[in-house]
Design a protein around this motif. Structure first.
Motif, short mmCIF file in Angstrom:
data_model
loop_
_atom_site.label_atom_id
_atom_site.label_comp_id
_atom_site.label_asym_id
_atom_site.label_seq_id
_atom_site.Cartn_x
_atom_site.Cartn_y
_atom_site.Cartn_z
N PHE A 77 1.03 -1.37 0.00
CA PHE A 77 -0.19 -0.13 0.12
C PHE A 77 0.62 1.23 -0.31
O PHE A 77 1.63 1.27 1.08
CB PHE A 77 -0.85 -0.07 1.29
N ILE A 78 0.41 2.04 -0.77
CA ILE A 78 1.76 3.70 -1.14
C ILE A 78 0.10 4.71 -0.63
O ILE A 78 -1.07 4.67 -1.63
CB ILE A 78 1.69 3.77 -2.55
N PHE A 79 1.17 5.15 0.60
CA PHE A 79 -0.06 6.48 0.71
C PHE A 79 -0.19 7.51 0.22
O PHE A 79 1.68 8.13 0.36
CB PHE A 79 -0.24 6.71 2.45
N GLY A 80 -0.49 8.34 -0.59
CA GLY A 80 -0.26 9.39 -1.13
C GLY A 80 -1.33 9.91 -2.36
O GLY A 80 -1.93 8.70 -2.70
N GLU A 81 -1.25 10.91 -2.72
CA GLU A 81 -2.18 11.66 -3.47
C GLU A 81 -1.17 11.84 -4.77
O GLU A 81 -0.55 12.10 -5.03
CB GLU A 81 -2.64 12.90 -3.54
N LEU A 93 4.37 10.32 -9.93
CA LEU A 93 5.16 10.82 -9.08
C LEU A 93 3.77 11.21 -8.16
O LEU A 93 2.61 11.41 -8.27
CB LEU A 93 4.82 12.16 -9.88
N LEU A 94 4.12 11.16 -6.97
CA LEU A 94 3.30 11.25 -5.57
C LEU A 94 3.75 12.09 -5.17
O LEU A 94 4.64 12.43 -4.45
CB LEU A 94 3.17 10.18 -4.62
N GLU A 95 2.45 13.02 -5.00
CA GLU A 95 2.77 14.35 -3.26
C GLU A 95 3.02 14.19 -2.09
O GLU A 95 2.66 12.88 -1.89
CB GLU A 95 1.17 15.09 -3.26
N PRO A 96 3.63 14.87 -1.38
CA PRO A 96 4.34 14.51 -0.26
C PRO A 96 3.04 14.10 0.53
O PRO A 96 2.20 14.91 0.39
CB PRO A 96 5.00 16.07 0.17
N VAL A 97 2.86 14.00 1.70
CA VAL A 97 1.23 13.62 2.87
C VAL A 97 2.85 14.35 4.32
O VAL A 97 3.80 14.53 4.64
CB VAL A 97 1.52 12.38 2.94
N PHE A 98 1.18 15.16 4.29
CA PHE A 98 1.64 16.16 5.38
C PHE A 98 0.46 15.21 6.73
O PHE A 98 -0.71 15.35 6.38
CB PHE A 98 1.89 17.71 5.51
N SER A 99 0.84 16.04 7.89
CA SER A 99 -0.30 15.42 9.34
C SER A 99 -1.18 17.06 9.26
O SER A 99 -0.66 17.69 8.49
CB SER A 99 0.77 14.88 10.43
N ILE A 105 5.06 14.09 6.99
CA ILE A 105 5.14 12.19 7.17
C ILE A 105 5.93 11.33 6.00
O ILE A 105 6.85 10.85 5.86
CB ILE A 105 3.48 11.44 7.55
N PHE A 106 5.19 12.03 4.39
CA PHE A 106 6.35 11.22 3.56
C PHE A 106 6.52 12.57 2.33
O PHE A 106 5.84 12.72 2.31
CB PHE A 106 5.28 10.04 2.69
N PRO A 107 7.57 12.28 1.58
CA PRO A 107 7.75 13.24 1.25
C PRO A 107 7.27 12.47 -0.24
O PRO A 107 6.80 11.41 -0.53
CB PRO A 107 10.01 13.06 0.95
N ALA A 108 7.43 13.53 -1.42
CA ALA A 108 7.63 13.67 -2.80
C ALA A 108 8.40 12.03 -2.72
O ALA A 108 9.24 11.82 -2.84
CB ALA A 108 7.47 14.34 -3.19
N ARG A 109 7.53 10.56 -4.16
CA ARG A 109 7.86 9.91 -4.14
C ARG A 109 7.28 8.91 -5.97
O ARG A 109 6.38 9.97 -6.72
CB ARG A 109 7.82 8.80 -2.92
N THR A 110 8.83 9.05 -6.67
CA THR A 110 8.24 8.02 -7.77
C THR A 110 7.59 6.57 -7.42
O THR A 110 8.74 6.29 -7.41
CB THR A 110 9.15 8.54 -8.77
N LEU A 111 6.83 6.47 -7.96
CA LEU A 111 6.48 4.91 -8.38
C LEU A 111 6.36 4.51 -9.87
O LEU A 111 5.66 4.46 -10.80
CB LEU A 111 5.64 4.52 -7.90
N PRO A 112 7.68 3.65 -10.01
CA PRO A 112 7.42 2.77 -11.95
C PRO A 112 6.18 1.41 -11.41
O PRO A 112 5.41 1.19 -10.62
CB PRO A 112 8.34 2.10 -10.91
#
Length: 436
Positions: A77-81, A93-99, A105-112
Motif C-alpha cells: 500500500f502506497i499512501f499518497g495522492e 509522481l506522488l504528492e508529499p503527505v503531511f500530518s 510524513i512521506f516526501p514526494a515519491r516516484t513509483l514505477p
C-alpha cells in the motif's frame, strides 16, 4: 531478477473495485508485484457515506485500514495522492503527505509501473451551477461526509437553543438530486434527527422543526430505476415528512437558499449536492481519450488506447450492449470488473500472452435503503429473466447484505462473519447517533 519477476501492477484508487483487485492479486503474487495507491488511509464502502454524514455510522470504527489489508492480503500500500502520471517513462509522481500539524510524513515519491489500473472513482458534478461548489456539500469522501455531520450537529444545537428560548425556528436541509444517494440521505437524516432528542436536544420537535426537502430535476426520483421503485420510494419519504419536489432544476445556490430555474426560493441552512458525477479532472491530462465527464474511454476489455493502462469503475466509460450505451456507475459493476481483470493481470505478471476477453456485465438489479427498517429494490431473475420488485424490511435486509458481500470479497468468509458479529454486539454499547 527477470522481467517476469519484476512486473509491477499499480492500482490507483482503493474503492470497491480497486481494493478487491489488489487483495486478490496480492494473495496470489505478493507485494513485489501488486501496489495499491490511495490518498486516504482507510477504506469505506462509498454507498454508506450517507450514514457517515447522518452520524449513524462512525468511520473511525467502521473503516478498514489499507495498511492492515496490505499486510493481510499481500499487496503493497502506497499512501499518497497522485501529482502526475508519466506514461512514457511508466512512472507515477506522488504528492508529499503531511500530518494535521503540517509535519511531512512521506516526501514526494516516484513509483514505477509496468501495468497501470485506474480505479479512481468519481466525484460530484456541479454542472457549473453558480454557488454550488461554495455553499453545497458533496458526499464524495469520508472527509466531506464528516464535515456535513459536524455542520448538522452545530445546526441542531443552534435550533435546540432557539427553541428553548421560545423562539420560532425551523432548520431547513436541502438535498439536490433524487438518485440513490439523495433518497438514502434524506431518509437517514430524518431518523438521525429524530434520535438526536435523546441526547439533550429535547427542545426540538424533529418532525415539525426540521424540514428536509429533496429536489430532483427529472419528473420522478430514482429516474434511472423502474417507475414502481420510484413511486414506492417517494411514498416512503413522504410518509416520513420529507418534501419531495420533482421537475425542479436548481439554477443557483446562495448561503441561505436555493433558487430554481423559475427563480422560486427554497430556504436552506444545510445543502447537499447529489445530482450527477464526473471523473477526476487529472484523467484528461494523460493524453488518452476521455469523455465529457472526464471518464477514460476504454474498450470491452477495459483497456485504454495505451495497452498498459486499464480503467475500471466510475472513472471508465465502458461500452454496454449494441445501442451505443455505456455501463452505469454502480458498485456491482466495479466488483464484476475486478473479477474480470484478475486473470488478465495474472497473465501480465506471469509474462504470459494475454488472452482476448470482453467484459460482460450481469445486472442483478438495484436496492435502495430508505431508513434503517425500509427499502425498495428490483432483482433480476437469473433463471427467468424477470424483474422481481421487493420493498420494506426484506429490501432493507438485502441492502445490508450488499455491504457484507463487499467485505466478503476482500476479507473472506471467516473475517467478515467475525466482523459482522462484533459490530452487532458493539452496537449495544454505542450511541445510535455519533455526536462527538
Amino acid at each position: 531478477m527477470t522481467h517476469t519477476e519484476a512486473h509491477r501492477v499499480v492500482i490507483i484508487g482503493g474503492g470497491a473495485g480497486g481494493l478487491e483487485l489488489a487483495a486478490k492479486l496480492g494473495q496470489k503474487f505478493g507485494p513485489q508485484h501488486v501496489f495499491l495507491v490511495d490518498k486516504a488511509g482507510d477504506h469505506i464502502w462509498k454507498p454508506s457515506l450517507h450514514e457517515v454524514a447522518a452520524g449513524t455510522l462512525d468511520i473511525h470504527r467502521e473503516g478498514l485500514s489499507y495498511f492492515m489489508l496490505a499486510k493481510d492480503k499481500g499487496f503493497t500500500f502506497i499512501f499518497g495522492e497522485v501529482a502526475h502520471i508519466d506514461r512514457e517513462a511508466r512512472r507515477i509522481l506522488l504528492e508529499p503527505v503531511f500530518s494535521d500539524q503540517q509535519i511531512e510524513i512521506f516526501p514526494a515519491r516516484t513509483l514505477p509501473f509496468d501495468t497501470l489500473v485506474l480505479a479512481v472513482g468519481s466525484k460530484s458534478n456541479f454542472f457549473g451551477t453558480p454557488g454550488a461548489a461554495e455553499f453545497a456539500i458533496a458526499l464524495d469522501s469520508t472527509e466531506e461526509a464528516e464535515r456535513f455531520r459536524l455542520r448538522l450537529l452545530h445546526q441542531l444545537v443552534t435550533a435546540n437553543q432557539k427553541k428553548s428560548d421560545h423562539a420560532s425556528y425551523q432548520l431547513n436541509i436541502g438535498i439536490v438530486g433524487g438518485g440513490a444517494t439523495g433518497v438514502e440521505l434524506a431518509a437517514e437524516l430524518r431518523e438521525a434527527c429524530a434520535d438526536a432528542v435523546f441526547y439533550g436536544l429535547n427542545s426540538l420537535d424533529p418532525q415539525e422543526d426540521i424540514q428536509i426537502t429533496l429536489l430532483e430535476g427529472a419528473d420522478r426520483i430514482l429516474s434511472a430505476l423502474s417507475p414502481k421503485m420510484s413511486a414506492a420510494a417517494q411514498q416512503l419519504l413522504t410518509d416520513r415528512g420529507i418534501s419531495v419536489k420533482t421537475s425542479v432544476r436548481v439554477a443557483r445556490i446562495e448561503a441561505d437558499a436555493l433558487y430554481d430555474s423559475n427563480d422560486v426560493r427554497y430556504p436552506v441552512d444545510l445543502c447537499v449536492w447529489a445530482a450527477g458525477i464526473e471523473a477526476p479532472a487529472f484523467l484528461t491530462l494523460l493524453g488518452l481519450p476521455t469523455n465529457r465527464i472526464n471518464q477514460l474511454v476504454v474498450d470491452g476489455g477495459l483497456r485504454s488506447s495505451d495497452p498498459s493502462v486499464f480503467a475500471m469503475g466510475d472513472c471508465a466509460q465502458v461500452p454496454w450492449g449494441e445501442q451505443g450505451q455505456f455501463l452505469p456507475a454502480k458498485a456491482q459493476v466495479a466488483h464484476q470488473q475486478a473479477v474480470f481483470l484478475l486473470p488478465i493481470m495474472a497473465e501480465r505478471i506471469q509474462g504470459k500472452e494475454v488472452q482476448a476477453r470482453q467484459f460482460q456485465f450481469r445486472d442483478y438489479g438495484s436496492l435502495v435503503s430508505v431508513g434503517h427498517t425500509r427499502g425498495v429494490g428490483s432483482l433480476m431473475g437469473v433463471l427467468t429473466g424477470k424483474n422481481w420488485f421487493v420493498q420494506g424490511l426484506l429490501a432493507r435486509m438485502m441492502y445490508m447484505s450488499l455491504h457484507l458481500m463487499h467485505h466478503f470479497a476482500i476479507l473472506g468468509f471467516l473475517r467478515t462473519t467475525s466482523l459482522a458479529l462484533g459490530r452487532l454486539l458493539m452496537k449495544r454499547g454505542r450511541p445510535r447517533v455519533k455526536l462527538h
